[in-house]
Write a protein that holds these residues in place. Structure first.
Motif, PDB file in Angstrom:
ATOM      1  N   GLY A   1       0.926  -1.312   0.142  1.00 16.84           N
ATOM      2  CA  GLY A   1      -0.085  -0.142   0.158  1.00 16.84           C
ATOM      3  C   GLY A   1       0.854   1.242   0.170  1.00 16.84           C
ATOM      4  O   GLY A   1       0.336   2.414   0.591  1.00 16.84           O
ATOM      5  N   LEU A   2       2.052   1.193  -0.495  1.00 16.74           N
ATOM      6  CA  LEU A   2       2.950   2.281  -0.576  1.00 16.74           C
ATOM      7  C   LEU A   2       3.049   2.785  -2.036  1.00 16.74           C
ATOM      8  O   LEU A   2       2.509   2.266  -2.847  1.00 16.74           O
ATOM      9  CB  LEU A   2       4.426   2.074  -0.070  1.00 16.74           C
ATOM     10  N   ASN A   3       3.640   3.931  -2.281  1.00 16.58           N
ATOM     11  CA  ASN A   3       3.664   4.448  -3.601  1.00 16.58           C
ATOM     12  C   ASN A   3       4.988   3.938  -4.278  1.00 16.58           C
ATOM     13  O   ASN A   3       6.069   4.039  -4.209  1.00 16.58           O
ATOM     14  CB  ASN A   3       3.994   6.029  -3.535  1.00 16.58           C
ATOM     15  N   PRO A   4       4.643   3.246  -5.547  1.00 20.62           N
ATOM     16  CA  PRO A   4       5.584   2.494  -6.283  1.00 20.62           C
ATOM     17  C   PRO A   4       6.622   3.428  -6.809  1.00 20.62           C
ATOM     18  O   PRO A   4       7.719   3.071  -7.046  1.00 20.62           O
ATOM     19  CB  PRO A   4       4.746   1.871  -7.513  1.00 20.62           C
ATOM     20  N   SER A   5       6.208   4.761  -7.185  1.00 20.33           N
ATOM     21  CA  SER A   5       7.324   5.673  -7.468  1.00 20.33           C
ATOM     22  C   SER A   5       8.292   6.161  -6.672  1.00 20.33           C
ATOM     23  O   SER A   5       9.540   6.143  -6.964  1.00 20.33           O
ATOM     24  CB  SER A   5       6.632   6.942  -8.168  1.00 20.33           C
ATOM     25  N   ILE A   6       7.801   5.860  -5.346  1.00 18.10           N
ATOM     26  CA  ILE A   6       8.713   6.283  -4.367  1.00 18.10           C
ATOM     27  C   ILE A   6       9.837   5.165  -4.190  1.00 18.10           C
ATOM     28  O   ILE A   6      11.103   5.392  -3.977  1.00 18.10           O
ATOM     29  CB  ILE A   6       7.993   6.528  -2.911  1.00 18.10           C
ATOM     30  N   ALA A   7       9.108   3.839  -4.222  1.00 15.78           N
ATOM     31  CA  ALA A   7      10.012   2.769  -4.197  1.00 15.78           C
ATOM     32  C   ALA A   7      10.874   2.664  -5.370  1.00 15.78           C
ATOM     33  O   ALA A   7      12.199   2.427  -5.210  1.00 15.78           O
ATOM     34  CB  ALA A   7       9.228   1.724  -4.066  1.00 15.78           C
ATOM     35  N   LEU A   8      10.644   3.247  -6.565  1.00 12.46           N
ATOM     36  CA  LEU A   8      11.585   3.048  -7.696  1.00 12.46           C
ATOM     37  C   LEU A   8      12.899   4.359  -7.461  1.00 12.46           C
ATOM     38  O   LEU A   8      13.908   3.929  -7.438  1.00 12.46           O
ATOM     39  CB  LEU A   8      10.753   3.677  -8.752  1.00 12.46           C
ATOM     40  N   PHE A   9      12.361   5.333  -6.728  1.00 14.82           N
ATOM     41  CA  PHE A   9      13.239   6.583  -6.593  1.00 14.82           C
ATOM     42  C   PHE A   9      14.282   6.004  -5.282  1.00 14.82           C
ATOM     43  O   PHE A   9      15.490   6.194  -5.733  1.00 14.82           O
ATOM     44  CB  PHE A   9      12.415   7.619  -6.184  1.00 14.82           C
TER      45      PHE A   9
ATOM     46  N   SER B   1       5.706  13.669 -13.214  1.00 15.70           N
ATOM     47  CA  SER B   1       4.948  13.434 -11.908  1.00 15.70           C
ATOM     48  C   SER B   1       5.636  13.286 -10.641  1.00 15.70           C
ATOM     49  O   SER B   1       6.518  12.282 -10.771  1.00 15.70           O
ATOM     50  CB  SER B   1       3.855  12.140 -11.945  1.00 15.70           C
ATOM     51  N   LEU B   2       5.563  14.087  -9.768  1.00 17.85           N
ATOM     52  CA  LEU B   2       6.686  14.312  -8.682  1.00 17.85           C
ATOM     53  C   LEU B   2       6.112  13.225  -7.536  1.00 17.85           C
ATOM     54  O   LEU B   2       5.122  13.138  -7.300  1.00 17.85           O
ATOM     55  CB  LEU B   2       6.632  15.447  -7.986  1.00 17.85           C
ATOM     56  N   PRO B   3       6.799  12.150  -7.237  1.00 23.56           N
ATOM     57  CA  PRO B   3       6.406  11.328  -6.128  1.00 23.56           C
ATOM     58  C   PRO B   3       6.151  12.028  -5.129  1.00 23.56           C
ATOM     59  O   PRO B   3       6.721  12.993  -4.665  1.00 23.56           O
ATOM     60  CB  PRO B   3       7.730  10.440  -6.215  1.00 23.56           C
ATOM     61  N   ALA B   4       5.271  11.344  -4.640  1.00 28.57           N
ATOM     62  CA  ALA B   4       4.314  11.989  -3.025  1.00 28.57           C
ATOM     63  C   ALA B   4       5.269  11.551  -1.815  1.00 28.57           C
ATOM     64  O   ALA B   4       4.781  10.438  -1.327  1.00 28.57           O
ATOM     65  CB  ALA B   4       2.830  11.577  -3.258  1.00 28.57           C
TER      66      ALA B   4
ATOM     67  N   GLY C   1       9.820   7.577   2.431  1.00 29.11           N
ATOM     68  CA  GLY C   1       8.345   6.781   2.051  1.00 29.11           C
ATOM     69  C   GLY C   1       8.396   5.478   1.422  1.00 29.11           C
ATOM     70  O   GLY C   1       7.388   5.104   0.742  1.00 29.11           O
ATOM     71  N   GLY C   2       9.417   4.839   1.135  1.00 33.32           N
ATOM     72  CA  GLY C   2       9.606   3.509   0.621  1.00 33.32           C
ATOM     73  C   GLY C   2      10.011   2.297   1.480  1.00 33.32           C
ATOM     74  O   GLY C   2      10.232   2.669   2.556  1.00 33.32           O
ATOM     75  N   PRO C   3      10.000   1.223   0.872  1.00 30.47           N
ATOM     76  CA  PRO C   3      10.234  -0.048   1.716  1.00 30.47           C
ATOM     77  C   PRO C   3      11.603  -0.061   2.025  1.00 30.47           C
ATOM     78  O   PRO C   3      12.371   0.312   1.150  1.00 30.47           O
ATOM     79  CB  PRO C   3       9.538  -1.099   0.901  1.00 30.47           C
ATOM     80  N   PRO C   4      12.062  -1.171   2.835  1.00 29.61           N
ATOM     81  CA  PRO C   4      13.496  -1.443   2.916  1.00 29.61           C
ATOM     82  C   PRO C   4      14.086  -1.929   1.631  1.00 29.61           C
ATOM     83  O   PRO C   4      13.350  -2.592   0.868  1.00 29.61           O
ATOM     84  CB  PRO C   4      13.529  -2.417   4.150  1.00 29.61           C
ATOM     85  N   THR C   5      15.290  -1.873   1.344  1.00 28.13           N
ATOM     86  CA  THR C   5      15.612  -2.652   0.242  1.00 28.13           C
ATOM     87  C   THR C   5      16.739  -3.659   0.420  1.00 28.13           C
ATOM     88  O   THR C   5      17.167  -3.869   1.662  1.00 28.13           O
ATOM     89  CB  THR C   5      16.453  -1.469  -0.594  1.00 28.13           C
ATOM     90  N   THR C   6      17.146  -4.347  -0.682  1.00 28.13           N
ATOM     91  CA  THR C   6      18.018  -5.580  -0.562  1.00 28.13           C
ATOM     92  C   THR C   6      18.684  -5.723  -1.994  1.00 28.13           C
ATOM     93  O   THR C   6      18.058  -5.210  -2.989  1.00 28.13           O
ATOM     94  CB  THR C   6      17.250  -6.828   0.068  1.00 28.13           C
ATOM     95  N   SER C   7      19.707  -6.281  -2.086  1.00 34.24           N
ATOM     96  CA  SER C   7      20.310  -6.665  -3.227  1.00 34.24           C
ATOM     97  C   SER C   7      19.308  -7.700  -3.772  1.00 34.24           C
ATOM     98  O   SER C   7      18.800  -8.421  -3.500  1.00 34.24           O
ATOM     99  CB  SER C   7      21.783  -7.284  -3.161  1.00 34.24           C
TER     100      SER C   7
END
Length: 430
Positions: free
Chosen positions: A47-55, A219-222, A292-298
């Motif tokens: 339920g997060l913003n995909p654009s933020i996760a991409l950024f 579109s600026l990520p929210a 505003g994104g999820p944790p990351t990993t390789s």
């Protein structure tokens, strides 16, 4: 081995090699396509913003490259290990809690990195010898096999022959490109395979272009910036539930570093050092939590591309990160990539995930692991079945994933079991 002076003769482009601009562009986009589906899937499920996760994945990858002195070709995307916990936190508290959890997980990485920097990482060779590393890498590849198969076959949970046909076509055309193309096209078989699979998917009508039509060009990520977009408040439950999962993803992190060691014929645990790889991974998750994104990993998918193409240039991975950041602001482009249907991704994944597993097998062969020895047979057997079988340990909201559990079993068995079984010693004495 001095990673700085060494050049892998098997690589088309080695870690520090710079491609021409045109080649760099295509190779980087290939990695972007490879990681895009998984990176945006995690925020969609939570339920997060995909654009933020991409950024966040792009910025996090660049930070990782900086922390590792541009010596390790890796891409960092949204982590699947935290999905269940993030879903529960979103339901009860909303994003601020998820953000704090992501930051706390990143801080665990940073703390462990500081400890390793202080006390060293010589223990890695002791607890992770080839008989443990090989099966773990096989598990990392094959544990994703079900995901690839489901992507290739299922349409909303039901078997779809059209989906399967598109997946098999994508797989076969990618294999043909990989085997028979010459020159530069031979190093972008994944990108070419995805494009051809996408065109077939368009022809048979399984591509949803509604998102492309409605998307804006710019579109600026929210961004949900911690303490700025909302009033700051502590969420202890988020910290307590997400921070321990970092120890689980660390095992996967080390597994991916092992695969990269094998591919590039280097030892990244020594140079630039495990503390730097963990620091880069941790800072990436901290940044993601702040915006505003999820944790990351390789990402294993991108490691699969490295294995297939033999293009290991860190500049290519940096380029993929750059384009991820740019595309997070260009709605139309992001929507087109997001419209790539799952059977296309599934068809590619058959090859990419299998190549990761095959590299684990190569480690066993290259190190001449003797499976006549009961000790080796037991360690490998337990790792493979626990990991590939999807066995996990659940205690409340905390879950030890199959890869982490298989790694733990492998390490413990390697440390506990004697070099020879009693029957083997008895046989030698006769």
């Amino acid at each position: 081995m001095d990673n700085k002076e060494f050049r892998n003769p098997e690589a088309i482009l080695d870690v520090q090699d710079k491609p021409t601009f045109g080649h760099w562009l295509m190779l980087s986009v290939q990695h972007l396509f490879t990681m895009f589906g998984s990176t945006v899937l995690v925020p969609l499920l939570v339920g997060l913003n995909p654009s933020i996760a991409l950024f966040a994945s792009g910025v996090g990858t660049l930070v990782y490259i900086l922390c590792t002195k541009a010596k390790i070709p890796a891409y960092l995307g949204s982590s699947f290990a935290f999905i269940a916990t993030m879903q529960a936190l979103m339901k009860h508290y909303g994003y601020p809690a998820v953000g704090q959890g992501a930051i706390s997980a990143g801080l665990v990485y940073v703390l462990v990195a500081l400890l390793i920097s202080r006390f060293g990482s010589k223990w890695v060779d002791t607890v992770l010898p080839p008989v443990v590393v090989g099966p773990i890498i096989i598990v990392i590849g094959l544990s994703l096999a079900t995901t690839a198969a489901n992507d290739a076959m299922l349409n909303n949970g039901k078997y779809d022959l059209t989906y399967f046909g598109v997946a098999i076509f994508t797989l076969l055309i990618t294999i043909i490109f990989n085997m028979y193309l010459k020159g530069f096209p031979s190093v972008i078989p994944v990108l070419l395979g995805i494009v051809c699979g996408y065109l077939l998917a368009l022809a048979v009508g399984i591509v949803d272009l509604s998102g492309v039509a409605s998307a804006k060009w710019f579109s600026l990520p929210a961004f949900d910036i911690l303490g700025i977009n909302y009033k700051f408040k502590w969420y202890p439950a988020a910290i307590i539930t997400m921070a321990p999962i970092a120890f689980v993803t660390m095992t996967e992190h080390m597994g991916h570093v092992m695969v990269l060691n094998k591919l590039t014929k280097r030892n990244f645990f020594k140079d630039p050092g495990l503390h730097r790889t963990l620091l880069g991974d941790g800072l990436s998750s901290i940044i993601a939590g702040f915006v505003g994104g999820p944790p990351t990993t390789s990402y294993g998918e991108n490691i699969g591309v490295l294995a297939m193409t033999k293009v290991h240039s860190v500049y290519v991975l940096g380029g993929a990160a750059f384009f991820a950041i740019v595309f997070s602001f260009i709605g139309k482009v992001a929507a087109v990539i997001q419209s790539v249907p799952t059977p296309v991704i599934g068809g590619i994944s058959f090859l990419l995930f299998g190549m990761i597993a095959a590299n684990g097998l190569r480690i066993l062969v290259d190190n001449k692991i003797d499976f006549e020895k009961k000790r080796n047979l037991i360690i490998a057997s337990v790792i493979l079945v626990v990991g590939i079988g999807g066995t996990y340990l659940q205690m409340g909201s905390f879950q030890l994933t199959s890869i982490a559990l298989a790694t733990l079993f492998g390490i413990l068995l390697n440390l506990i079991l004697p070099e020879k079984a009693m029957s083997e010693i008895e046989q030698e004495n006769k």
